[in-house]
Design a protein around this motif. Structure first.
Motif, PDB file in Angstrom:
ATOM      1  N   ARG A 153      -2.931  -0.368  33.633  1.00 26.70           N
ATOM      2  CA  ARG A 153      -4.314  -0.123  34.032  1.00 26.70           C
ATOM      3  C   ARG A 153      -5.287  -1.105  33.374  1.00 26.70           C
ATOM      4  NH1 ARG A 153      -7.591   4.499  35.484  1.00 26.70           N
ATOM      5  NH2 ARG A 153      -9.732   4.088  34.868  1.00 26.70           N
ATOM      6  N   ASP A 154      -5.128  -1.367  32.075  1.00 26.34           N
ATOM      7  CA  ASP A 154      -6.078  -2.228  31.369  1.00 26.34           C
ATOM      8  C   ASP A 154      -6.088  -3.641  31.938  1.00 26.34           C
ATOM      9  OD1 ASP A 154      -6.712  -0.091  29.777  1.00 26.34           O
ATOM     10  OD2 ASP A 154      -5.417  -0.708  28.101  1.00 26.34           O
ATOM     11  N   ARG A 155      -4.911  -4.187  32.181  1.00 29.54           N
ATOM     12  CA  ARG A 155      -4.850  -5.537  32.748  1.00 29.54           C
ATOM     13  C   ARG A 155      -5.324  -5.552  34.195  1.00 29.54           C
ATOM     14  NH1 ARG A 155      -0.627  -5.350  29.089  1.00 29.54           N
ATOM     15  NH2 ARG A 155      -0.581  -7.103  27.621  1.00 29.54           N
TER      16      ARG A 155
ATOM     17  N   THR B 254      -2.512 -10.656  36.348  1.00 27.21           N
ATOM     18  CA  THR B 254      -2.974 -12.001  36.669  1.00 27.21           C
ATOM     19  C   THR B 254      -4.500 -12.053  36.667  1.00 27.21           C
ATOM     20  OG1 THR B 254      -2.896 -11.532  39.052  1.00 27.21           O
ATOM     21  CG2 THR B 254      -0.958 -12.555  38.079  1.00 27.21           C
ATOM     22  N   VAL B 255      -5.022 -13.279  36.633  1.00 22.94           N
ATOM     23  CA  VAL B 255      -6.454 -13.546  36.759  1.00 22.94           C
ATOM     24  C   VAL B 255      -6.611 -14.629  37.814  1.00 22.94           C
ATOM     25  CG1 VAL B 255      -8.524 -14.402  35.602  1.00 22.94           C
ATOM     26  CG2 VAL B 255      -6.940 -12.928  34.360  1.00 22.94           C
TER      27      VAL B 255
ATOM     28  N   LEU C 134      -1.535 -20.231  31.502  1.00 27.22           N
ATOM     29  CA  LEU C 134      -1.592 -19.164  30.504  1.00 27.22           C
ATOM     30  C   LEU C 134      -2.979 -19.175  29.864  1.00 27.22           C
ATOM     31  CD1 LEU C 134       1.885 -19.795  28.816  1.00 27.22           C
ATOM     32  CD2 LEU C 134       1.329 -17.978  30.446  1.00 27.22           C
ATOM     33  N   PRO C 135      -3.871 -18.264  30.231  1.00 26.56           N
ATOM     34  CA  PRO C 135      -5.232 -18.287  29.706  1.00 26.56           C
ATOM     35  C   PRO C 135      -5.306 -18.156  28.190  1.00 26.56           C
ATOM     36  CG  PRO C 135      -5.082 -16.826  31.606  1.00 26.56           C
ATOM     37  CD  PRO C 135      -3.690 -17.201  31.242  1.00 26.56           C
ATOM     38  N   SER C 136      -4.349 -17.456  27.580  1.00 24.63           N
ATOM     39  CA  SER C 136      -4.409 -17.210  26.142  1.00 24.63           C
ATOM     40  C   SER C 136      -3.638 -18.245  25.324  1.00 24.63           C
ATOM     41  CB  SER C 136      -3.877 -15.813  25.829  1.00 24.63           C
ATOM     42  OG  SER C 136      -2.527 -15.682  26.232  1.00 24.63           O
ATOM     43  N   ALA C 137      -3.110 -19.282  25.955  1.00 21.74           N
ATOM     44  CA  ALA C 137      -2.335 -20.305  25.246  1.00 21.74           C
ATOM     45  C   ALA C 137      -3.085 -21.637  25.266  1.00 21.74           C
ATOM     46  CB  ALA C 137      -0.961 -20.466  25.892  1.00 21.74           C
TER      47      ALA C 137
ATOM     48  N   VAL D  55      -2.701 -19.008  39.373  1.00 20.31           N
ATOM     49  CA  VAL D  55      -3.296 -17.814  38.764  1.00 20.31           C
ATOM     50  C   VAL D  55      -3.024 -17.832  37.264  1.00 20.31           C
ATOM     51  CG1 VAL D  55      -3.080 -16.412  40.855  1.00 20.31           C
ATOM     52  CG2 VAL D  55      -1.211 -16.430  39.195  1.00 20.31           C
ATOM     53  N   GLY D  56      -3.920 -17.200  36.515  1.00 21.14           N
ATOM     54  CA  GLY D  56      -3.679 -17.014  35.098  1.00 21.14           C
ATOM     55  C   GLY D  56      -2.725 -15.853  34.893  1.00 21.14           C
ATOM     56  N   VAL D  57      -1.708 -16.034  34.071  1.00 24.78           N
ATOM     57  CA  VAL D  57      -0.699 -14.995  33.872  1.00 24.78           C
ATOM     58  C   VAL D  57      -0.583 -14.641  32.393  1.00 24.78           C
ATOM     59  CG1 VAL D  57       0.634 -15.658  35.920  1.00 24.78           C
ATOM     60  CG2 VAL D  57       1.172 -16.697  33.711  1.00 24.78           C
ATOM     61  N   SER D  58       0.015 -13.501  32.141  1.00 22.09           N
ATOM     62  CA  SER D  58       0.201 -13.007  30.786  1.00 22.09           C
ATOM     63  C   SER D  58       1.317 -13.774  30.070  1.00 22.09           C
ATOM     64  CB  SER D  58       0.540 -11.517  30.823  1.00 22.09           C
ATOM     65  OG  SER D  58       0.952 -11.049  29.562  1.00 22.09           O
TER      66      SER D  58
END
Length: 318
Positions: free
Chosen positions: A58-60, A131-132, A159-162, A241-244
């Motif tokens: 849900r959060d993602r 995804t984003v 990877l948005p966080s990398a 897409v941005g992925v986790s």
């Protein structure tokens, strides 16, 4: 594929077809681009549905929906498939204008199929909850499918966080290996479930064949296997897409994905053994017109889209 038509030649044909598609989109569909990419041939307006299977995420999901709300061209429909463990999705869906469809059978294959069945758009975009989407993702999807010869498209990722360099290296290794290995077994580029788009007419042609009730099936590989022979899957970098980073932090997940892929292919053998597939694809591409999607706008004559029997309820594997 026959010996005189090696896979490398087929790959060259795919690349040439993709280049032709790009040229047609630029030269023959300027009016569609001026209309935000939504116009199809003869001014037809194409609708687009985004399908999101969700389980314990849900959060993602909220982050994804925020990126959809920020699109320069809004999708016509967002279908969230509630596969359990998400709590009450009603308030979240109401806030972002989504439709929630329940799927009690646990598993991405069942959830994805239910979502694609429920979606009403001319174009069906399947993305993951974690995804984003970049702001022009929907607009770029419309522009890509403004060419009536485009049947199915898959995107890429970051990877948005990398850090940027780490993101490029990890994604190239992960998706590059998937594309090469699965592509060799399939005889064409595979769809990738985090950014997979196809025409609704194509989904309707294969929906009865996919293995929707086998939890061990890799759903995007299964859909790729059941695409009609000769279908071209194009890759569009704009639909990245941005992925986790979760799969890269947990080697067990990567191993599970790999084992699901092996299970998916073995489930369809010997009928879908690579040389048999390559031969059927080569014959289909010689026989069919370039604008192949027109085939699936017509009612089927009763034959299956591949030689493999339907993976319906009678073939449930738990």
């Amino acid at each position: 594929m026959p010996a005189d038509e090696p896979l490398t030649a087929q790959a060259d044909t795919d690349d040439a077809a993709e280049a032709d598609t790009d040229a047609a989109a630029e030269a023959g569909f300027d009016a569609a681009a001026e209309a935000g990419g939504r116009a199809g041939p003869a001014g037809q307006v194409l609708t687009l549905s985004i399908v999101v299977p969700v389980r314990n995420d849900r959060d993602r999901l909220e982050r994804l929906l925020a990126s959809v709300a920020a699109q320069s061209v809004a999708p016509d429909e967002i279908v969230i498939v509630d596969n359990g463990g998400n709590g009450d999705l009603g308030p979240l869906a109401a806030r972002y204008g989504c439709r929630v469809v329940p799927e009690p059978v646990v598993g991405i294959p069942a959830a994805t199929s239910t979502g694609l069945d429920a979606a009403s758009g001319d174009l069906l975009a399947r993305v993951d909850a974690d995804t984003v989407l970049p702001p022009d993702w929907v607009r770029d999807a419309h522009e890509r499918f403004a060419d009536p010869g485009v049947e199915a498209v898959t995107g890429w990722a970051w990877l948005p966080s990398a850090p940027p360099l780490a993101s490029r290296v990890l994604i190239a290794a992960y998706l590059g290996a998937y594309t090469v290995i699965a592509g060799l077994a399939l005889g064409h580029r595979p769809l990738w479930g985090s950014s997979a788009l196809l025409r609704r007419a194509l989904w309707l042609a294969v929906r009865d064949d996919v293995c929707r009730h086998d939890q061990r099936v890799h759903d995007d590989l299964d859909l790729s296997l059941h695409l009609p022979p000769g279908t071209r899957v194009l890759r569009d970098q704009r639909l990245s897409v941005g992925v986790s980073t979760r799969p890269f932090r947990d080697p067990g997940k990567l191993w599970r994905y790999a084992s699901m892929g092996v299970h998916t292919f073995r489930k369809h053998w010997p009928e879908e053994f690579p040389p048999y597939r390559w031969a059927r694809i080569a014959r289909a591409r010689r026989a069919e017109p370039r604008r192949a999607h027109v085939r699936w706008a017509q009612p089927r004559s009763g034959g299956r889209t591949s030689s493999q029997p339907s993976c319906g309820v009678s073939q449930v594997s738990r």
